[in-house]
Design an enzyme around this catalytic site. Structure first.
Site, PDB file in Angstrom:
ATOM      1  N   HIS A   1       0.714  -0.929  -0.135  1.00 19.41           N
ATOM      2  CA  HIS A   1       0.255  -0.040  -0.057  1.00 19.41           C
ATOM      3  C   HIS A   1       0.874   1.200  -0.133  1.00 19.41           C
ATOM      4  O   HIS A   1       0.744   2.213  -0.305  1.00 19.41           O
ATOM      5  CB  HIS A   1      -1.339  -0.283   1.169  1.00 19.41           C
ATOM      6  CG  HIS A   1      -0.659   0.600   2.210  1.00 19.41           C
ATOM      7  ND1 HIS A   1       0.640  -0.388   3.183  1.00 19.41           N
ATOM      8  CD2 HIS A   1      -0.139   1.888   3.061  1.00 19.41           C
ATOM      9  CE1 HIS A   1       0.983   0.098   4.357  1.00 19.41           C
ATOM     10  NE2 HIS A   1       0.721   1.303   4.293  1.00 19.41           N
TER      11      HIS A   1
HETATM   12  C1  UD1 Z   1      -2.471   5.866   5.236  1.00 19.81           C
HETATM   13  C2  UD1 Z   1      -1.097   6.345   6.027  1.00 19.81           C
HETATM   14  C3  UD1 Z   1       0.146   5.408   5.404  1.00 19.81           C
HETATM   15  C4  UD1 Z   1      -0.571   4.351   7.094  1.00 19.81           C
HETATM   16  C5  UD1 Z   1      -1.567   3.476   6.065  1.00 19.81           C
HETATM   17  C6  UD1 Z   1      -2.005   2.677   6.722  1.00 19.81           C
HETATM   18  C7  UD1 Z   1      -0.253   9.132   5.689  1.00 19.81           C
HETATM   19  C8  UD1 Z   1       0.177   9.608   4.446  1.00 19.81           C
HETATM   20  N1  UD1 Z   1      -0.386   7.487   5.225  1.00 19.81           N
HETATM   21  O1  UD1 Z   1      -1.627   5.008   4.039  1.00 19.81           O
HETATM   22  O2  UD1 Z   1       1.125   5.770   6.517  1.00 19.81           O
HETATM   23  O3  UD1 Z   1       0.539   3.161   6.594  1.00 19.81           O
HETATM   24  O4  UD1 Z   1      -2.523   5.199   6.020  1.00 19.81           O
HETATM   25  O5  UD1 Z   1      -3.091   2.050   6.324  1.00 19.81           O
HETATM   26  O6  UD1 Z   1      -1.206   9.143   6.071  1.00 19.81           O
HETATM   27  N2  UD1 Z   1      -9.103   4.677   0.880  1.00 19.81           N
HETATM   28  C9  UD1 Z   1     -10.522   4.263   0.391  1.00 19.81           C
HETATM   29  N3  UD1 Z   1     -11.278   3.204   1.736  1.00 19.81           N
HETATM   30  C10 UD1 Z   1     -10.582   3.666   3.264  1.00 19.81           C
HETATM   31  C11 UD1 Z   1      -9.576   4.375   3.169  1.00 19.81           C
HETATM   32  C12 UD1 Z   1      -8.493   4.834   2.112  1.00 19.81           C
HETATM   33  O7  UD1 Z   1     -11.216   4.206  -0.069  1.00 19.81           O
HETATM   34  O8  UD1 Z   1     -11.481   3.265   4.410  1.00 19.81           O
HETATM   35  C13 UD1 Z   1      -8.172   5.682  -0.642  1.00 19.81           C
HETATM   36  C14 UD1 Z   1      -9.209   6.849  -0.853  1.00 19.81           C
HETATM   37  O9  UD1 Z   1      -8.830   6.927  -2.135  1.00 19.81           O
HETATM   38  C15 UD1 Z   1      -7.647   7.552  -0.311  1.00 19.81           C
HETATM   39  C16 UD1 Z   1      -6.278   6.411  -0.802  1.00 19.81           C
HETATM   40  O10 UD1 Z   1      -7.176   5.010  -0.007  1.00 19.81           O
HETATM   41  O11 UD1 Z   1      -7.729   8.751  -1.144  1.00 19.81           O
HETATM   42  C17 UD1 Z   1      -5.534   6.698   0.126  1.00 19.81           C
HETATM   43  O12 UD1 Z   1      -6.388   7.017   2.103  1.00 19.81           O
HETATM   44  P1  UD1 Z   1      -4.712   7.387   2.701  1.00 19.81           P
HETATM   45  O13 UD1 Z   1      -5.558   7.520   4.125  1.00 19.81           O
HETATM   46  O14 UD1 Z   1      -4.493   8.766   1.988  1.00 19.81           O
HETATM   47  O15 UD1 Z   1      -3.765   6.822   2.815  1.00 19.81           O
HETATM   48  P2  UD1 Z   1      -3.022   5.469   2.570  1.00 19.81           P
HETATM   49  O16 UD1 Z   1      -2.511   5.207   1.908  1.00 19.81           O
HETATM   50  O17 UD1 Z   1      -3.920   4.686   3.346  1.00 19.81           O
HETATM   51  N1  UDP Z   2      -4.432  -5.608   8.740  1.00 20.81           N
HETATM   52  C1  UDP Z   2      -5.698  -5.756   8.710  1.00 20.81           C
HETATM   53  N2  UDP Z   2      -6.431  -7.009   7.692  1.00 20.81           N
HETATM   54  C2  UDP Z   2      -5.211  -6.481   6.286  1.00 20.81           C
HETATM   55  C3  UDP Z   2      -3.765  -5.672   6.298  1.00 20.81           C
HETATM   56  C4  UDP Z   2      -3.548  -5.132   7.040  1.00 20.81           C
HETATM   57  O1  UDP Z   2      -5.924  -6.276   9.812  1.00 20.81           O
HETATM   58  O2  UDP Z   2      -5.963  -6.755   5.502  1.00 20.81           O
HETATM   59  C5  UDP Z   2      -3.061  -4.937  10.000  1.00 20.81           C
HETATM   60  C6  UDP Z   2      -1.575  -6.097   9.945  1.00 20.81           C
HETATM   61  O3  UDP Z   2      -1.880  -7.087  10.201  1.00 20.81           O
HETATM   62  C7  UDP Z   2      -1.246  -4.715  11.129  1.00 20.81           C
HETATM   63  C8  UDP Z   2      -1.740  -3.046  10.365  1.00 20.81           C
HETATM   64  O4  UDP Z   2      -3.519  -3.561   9.894  1.00 20.81           O
HETATM   65  O5  UDP Z   2      -1.306  -5.157  12.247  1.00 20.81           O
HETATM   66  C9  UDP Z   2      -0.789  -2.788   9.467  1.00 20.81           C
HETATM   67  O6  UDP Z   2      -2.167  -1.584   8.813  1.00 20.81           O
HETATM   68  P1  UDP Z   2      -0.979  -0.976   7.210  1.00 20.81           P
HETATM   69  O7  UDP Z   2      -0.325  -1.889   6.544  1.00 20.81           O
HETATM   70  O8  UDP Z   2      -2.513  -0.886   7.425  1.00 20.81           O
HETATM   71  O9  UDP Z   2      -0.280   0.120   7.753  1.00 20.81           O
HETATM   72  P2  UDP Z   2       1.609   0.855   8.578  1.00 20.81           P
HETATM   73  O10 UDP Z   2       1.317  -0.766   8.945  1.00 20.81           O
HETATM   74  O11 UDP Z   2       1.982   0.219   7.525  1.00 20.81           O
HETATM   75  O12 UDP Z   2       1.566   1.671   8.760  1.00 20.81           O
END
Ligand code: UD1
Ligand code: UDP
Length: 356
Positions: free
Chosen positions: A203
């Site tokens: 991601h």
């Molecule tokens: C964010 C964090 C990242 C973290 C990740 C965990 C920032 C800059 N990034 O990244 O550090 O590792 O969360 O998962 O804060 N979206 C959906 N549904 C949701 C959430 C997101 O559709 O419930 C889509 C939206 O189009 C959104 C895109 O994902 O614009 C990105 O979401 P965003 O929260 O900006 O960043 P992540 O890539 O999720």
């Molecule tokens: N995770 C989850 N379901 C998923 C993918 C990840 O519950 O489908 C959990 C995973 O076990 C871990 C956390 O989400 O505890 C990690 O989050 P993510 O990878 O979104 O973000 P990061 O840790 O890179 O910030």
């Protein structure tokens, strides 16, 4: 004592669960959910299955742009803090929600507690690196998961109120692994055989937002034989749809919606190997003693690289495939504390508040 916790993204819900459970023994905690993650399987599912108290405030963020997203949250969090007048604000990790909470607290001179302080990738192009550096520098209590994190802060002359209490994600795993073993039916649901599949999560913006990096990763998935299960992050799904990628051309690949934490623990424990760019998943692979391949150019979790427990490959197809094929036998020495980070944090906050 009153603490306002600001959370908004999937890993923050998971980290907040053990901490909320513990600090609420003696502290009044209120939770602000910034709305950064909003899909049921990116948000509500964790509150339900981990018994995280319902947020007292739920914000909505509409912009995908970092500045506007952070600014929207900042404005609303500030007003809540003015109304609630907490003794501390608590934030986790390195997301835009973390930075918004940190800025709101620091501008109102409310002491900030940063959990997962001191992590560094030294790559300032990552939004997370900016978020964590800035948050650390306005924090009152810096709660590090490792000695590496403590040392990183020392190099930036941040030495006051810095504590290594171990990793809160280890607390979460210890609490939930048995529950996952009992409750999760994901292996049967997906007709998976233990230790006969690879688990994938991708991601990171640096991967998803760069077609050539994604192509290189997907080519590796093509070349890795066998079943590959990929609970796909909504960001990744959207980007790949926009690129017009067709998963069906990749043999053995099973793309599924994001799963809950208990199902994720079950999938991780039974995987043959894990291929990821997630921070949390790298550590969970280590806790589960499952070899990990990290498709990034750097990792904050350098400890996990010992004895190839985690192999850092970047996105080069050949390197990923070679790392997956390599036989490794790490000893998995304990590196992330004793799984009682939350208990230590509670004691620390109590003694800090008495002194100040
Ligand atoms: C964010 C964090 C990242 C973290 C990740 C965990 C920032 C800059 N990034 O990244 O550090 O590792 O969360 O998962 O804060 N979206 C959906 N549904 C949701 C959430 C997101 O559709 O419930 C889509 C939206 O189009 C959104 C895109 O994902 O614009 C990105 O979401 P965003 O929260 O900006 O960043 P992540 O890539 O999720
Ligand atoms: N995770 C989850 N379901 C998923 C993918 C990840 O519950 O489908 C959990 C995973 O076990 C871990 C956390 O989400 O505890 C990690 O989050 P993510 O990878 O979104 O973000 P990061 O840790 O890179 O910030």
């Amino acid at each position: 004592m009153k603490i306002i916790t600001v959370i908004g993204a999937r890993p923050q819900f998971i980290k907040a669960a053990p901490v909320s459970r513990k600090i609420r023994e003696t502290v009044e905690e209120k939770i602000i959910h910034t709305g950064q993650h909003y899909d049921t399987n990116m948000s509500d599912i964790f509150f339900e299955e981990l018994n995280i108290p319902k947020p007292d405030y739920r914000l909505t963020v509409s912009s995908p742009n970092h500045g506007a997203m952070t600014g929207d949250m900042l404005k609303e969090i500030e007003q809540i803090l003015l109304d609630e007048k907490p003794d501390y604000v608590l934030v986790y990790g390195d997301t835009n929600s973390t930075l918004a909470g940190a800025l709101a607290a620091s501008k109102l001179h409310i002491p900030l507690i940063h959990i997962e302080a001191g992590l560094r990738s030294f790559n300032k192009k990552m939004p997370e690196e900016i978020n964590r550096v800035l948050t650390d520098h306005v924090s009152e209590l810096l709660i590090c998961p490792t000695d590496t994190a403590v040392n990183n802060l020392e190099k930036e002359s941040v030495t006051r109120n810095v504590y290594n209490l171990g990793d809160v994600m280890y607390d979460a795993v210890l609490y939930n692994q048995e529950i996952a073993n009992e409750k999760s039916t994901i292996l049967a649901d997906l007709q998976l055989t233990k230790k006969d599949y690879y688990l994938i999560t991708i991601h990171r913006a640096e991967n998803t937002d760069d077609l050539s990096r994604m192509e290189s990763i997907l080519e590796a998935f093509k070349q890795i034989e066998g079943t590959k299960v990929w609970p796909i992050h909504p960001r990744t799904k959207q980007r790949l749809m926009n690129y017009g990628v067709d998963f069906s051309s990749i043999p053995g690949l099973r793309v599924v919606d994001p799963v809950g934490y208990l199902d994720m623990l079950a999938l991780e424990t039974s995987a043959k190997k894990i291929i990821t760019d997630s921070g949390g998943v790298q550590k969970e692979a280590y806790f589960a003693h499952v070899p990990c391949i990290t498709v990034r150019d750097e990792t904050e979790w350098v400890e996990t690289l010992v004895e190839d427990a985690n192999q850092l490959t970047g996105v080069d197809t050949d390197k990923i495939v070679a790392a997956v094929k390599k036989d490794v036998a790490p000893s998995y020495k304990p590196l992330f504390g004793d799984g009682d980070m939350a208990g230590k944090l509670k004691d620390l906050i109590e003694s800090h508040s008495l002194k100040n």
